[in-house]
Design a protein around this motif. Structure first.
Motif, PDB file in Angstrom:
ATOM      1  N   THR A 206       0.778  -1.365  -0.202  1.00 19.94           N
ATOM      2  CA  THR A 206      -0.137  -0.173  -0.057  1.00 19.94           C
ATOM      3  C   THR A 206       0.972   1.214  -0.047  1.00 19.94           C
ATOM      4  O   THR A 206       2.283   1.252   0.186  1.00 19.94           O
ATOM      5  CB  THR A 206      -0.881   0.071   1.385  1.00 19.94           C
ATOM      6  OG1 THR A 206      -0.250   0.133   2.495  1.00 19.94           O
ATOM      7  CG2 THR A 206      -1.741  -1.055   1.437  1.00 19.94           C
ATOM      8  N   PHE A 207       0.383   2.245  -0.289  1.00 21.49           N
ATOM      9  CA  PHE A 207       1.056   3.733  -0.062  1.00 21.49           C
ATOM     10  C   PHE A 207       0.112   4.780  -0.076  1.00 21.49           C
ATOM     11  O   PHE A 207      -1.139   4.710  -0.323  1.00 21.49           O
ATOM     12  CB  PHE A 207       1.995   3.677  -1.248  1.00 21.49           C
ATOM     13  CG  PHE A 207       1.228   4.031  -2.812  1.00 21.49           C
ATOM     14  CD1 PHE A 207       1.113   5.193  -3.203  1.00 21.49           C
ATOM     15  CD2 PHE A 207       0.725   3.081  -3.529  1.00 21.49           C
ATOM     16  CE1 PHE A 207       0.256   5.591  -4.456  1.00 21.49           C
ATOM     17  CE2 PHE A 207       0.084   3.153  -4.763  1.00 21.49           C
ATOM     18  CZ  PHE A 207      -0.345   4.597  -5.015  1.00 21.49           C
ATOM     19  N   THR A 208       0.617   6.042   0.384  1.00 23.90           N
ATOM     20  CA  THR A 208      -0.070   7.124   0.589  1.00 23.90           C
ATOM     21  C   THR A 208       0.185   8.154  -0.437  1.00 23.90           C
ATOM     22  O   THR A 208       1.464   8.570  -0.565  1.00 23.90           O
ATOM     23  CB  THR A 208       0.064   7.715   1.981  1.00 23.90           C
ATOM     24  OG1 THR A 208      -0.149   6.657   3.070  1.00 23.90           O
ATOM     25  CG2 THR A 208      -0.571   9.010   2.237  1.00 23.90           C
ATOM     26  N   ILE A 209      -0.890   8.836  -0.889  1.00 21.50           N
ATOM     27  CA  ILE A 209      -0.561   9.798  -1.691  1.00 21.50           C
ATOM     28  C   ILE A 209      -0.548  11.269  -1.117  1.00 21.50           C
ATOM     29  O   ILE A 209      -1.658  11.598  -0.322  1.00 21.50           O
ATOM     30  CB  ILE A 209      -1.772  10.052  -2.878  1.00 21.50           C
ATOM     31  CG1 ILE A 209      -1.654   8.661  -3.774  1.00 21.50           C
ATOM     32  CG2 ILE A 209      -1.320  11.267  -3.843  1.00 21.50           C
ATOM     33  CD1 ILE A 209      -2.428   8.956  -5.022  1.00 21.50           C
ATOM     34  N   TRP A 210       0.644  11.955  -1.101  1.00 20.70           N
ATOM     35  CA  TRP A 210       0.730  13.232  -0.347  1.00 20.70           C
ATOM     36  C   TRP A 210       0.279  14.241  -1.256  1.00 20.70           C
ATOM     37  O   TRP A 210       1.008  14.935  -1.894  1.00 20.70           O
ATOM     38  CB  TRP A 210       2.047  13.463   0.153  1.00 20.70           C
ATOM     39  CG  TRP A 210       2.513  14.520   0.982  1.00 20.70           C
ATOM     40  CD1 TRP A 210       2.048  15.712   0.786  1.00 20.70           C
ATOM     41  CD2 TRP A 210       3.074  14.370   2.176  1.00 20.70           C
ATOM     42  NE1 TRP A 210       2.431  16.611   1.783  1.00 20.70           N
ATOM     43  CE2 TRP A 210       3.252  15.772   2.760  1.00 20.70           C
ATOM     44  CE3 TRP A 210       3.912  13.456   2.927  1.00 20.70           C
ATOM     45  CZ2 TRP A 210       3.683  16.167   3.880  1.00 20.70           C
ATOM     46  CZ3 TRP A 210       4.540  13.939   3.943  1.00 20.70           C
ATOM     47  CH2 TRP A 210       4.675  15.070   4.597  1.00 20.70           C
ATOM     48  N   ASN A 211      -0.827  14.799  -1.105  1.00 22.71           N
ATOM     49  CA  ASN A 211      -1.686  15.921  -1.691  1.00 22.71           C
ATOM     50  C   ASN A 211      -3.028  15.201  -1.835  1.00 22.71           C
ATOM     51  O   ASN A 211      -3.209  14.602  -3.006  1.00 22.71           O
ATOM     52  CB  ASN A 211      -0.888  16.231  -2.841  1.00 22.71           C
ATOM     53  CG  ASN A 211      -1.594  17.765  -3.643  1.00 22.71           C
ATOM     54  OD1 ASN A 211      -2.708  17.698  -3.074  1.00 22.71           O
ATOM     55  ND2 ASN A 211      -0.932  18.280  -4.426  1.00 22.71           N
ATOM     56  N   ALA A 212      -3.940  15.878  -1.294  1.00 28.48           N
ATOM     57  CA  ALA A 212      -5.418  15.367  -1.845  1.00 28.48           C
ATOM     58  C   ALA A 212      -5.891  16.708  -2.585  1.00 28.48           C
ATOM     59  O   ALA A 212      -7.317  16.492  -2.868  1.00 28.48           O
ATOM     60  CB  ALA A 212      -6.314  15.448  -0.343  1.00 28.48           C
TER      61      ALA A 212
END
Length: 174
Positions: free
Chosen positions: A72-78
């Protein structure tokens, strides 16, 4: 007499060369001197390369080189760039997105991003977290068309916060 208009779409040769270099195990080293000087003029071939072409190559390279190694990963910027990245990913890569993270209280307060154009039912709802609550690895999406001082300030803040709680190996700039 019919007139035919057409536009030649350019190829980002330097970017493709760089990606192939990395695929073959090449590295990158900082050198504090100019090694190559580009001539920039209105007729330069670089103007024929569409931004969407570069974006597609960047997404493909990310999915090929980084994402297979992450569960899994997180996208930094919504914001716009982060959501654009999410929509550009393959369905398999989209399923790996654990969350978006941001510093914007309005985005965090909403709590999620719903991908309305998805064919999936129910539509994917990806959590939006404050960056301190997010977990690595991160793909950092920063809009680079801003004034240089703004970009430098944003990158400095991101790197300052990021390096306090994650190692370099768990994040990629996109």
């Amino acid at each position: 007499v019919d007139t035919c208009f057409f536009t030649l779409q350019g190829v980002p040769e330097d970017l493709l060369f760089f990606y192939e270099h990395l695929r073959k195990g090449g590295g990158v080293v900082r050198v504090d001197q100019s090694l190559l000087l580009y001539r920039y003029h209105p007729g330069a071939a670089t103007h024929s390369v569409l931004e969407t072409t570069i974006w597609a190559h960047r997404v493909r390279f990310l999915e090929e080189q980084a994402l297979p190694h992450w569960a899994t990963f997180t996208i930094w910027n919504a914001g716009r760039q982060g959501r654009r990245l999410y929509r550009s990913l393959t369905a398999g890569s989209q399923r790996k997105v654990a969350a978006f993270c941001d510093v914007d209280e309005n985005k965090i307060r909403k709590g999620f991003y719903c991908y309305e154009d998805s064919q999936e039912r129910p539509k994917p709802r990806i959590p939006v977290l404050h960056f301190r609550a997010a977990r690595p690895p991160f793909v950092i999406c920063v809009k680079l068309q801003q004034k240089p001082t703004t970009v430098c300030e944003v990158l400095q803040i991101l790197l300052c916060h990021l390096t306090k709680f994650v190692s370099f190996a768990t994040w990629k700039f996109f």
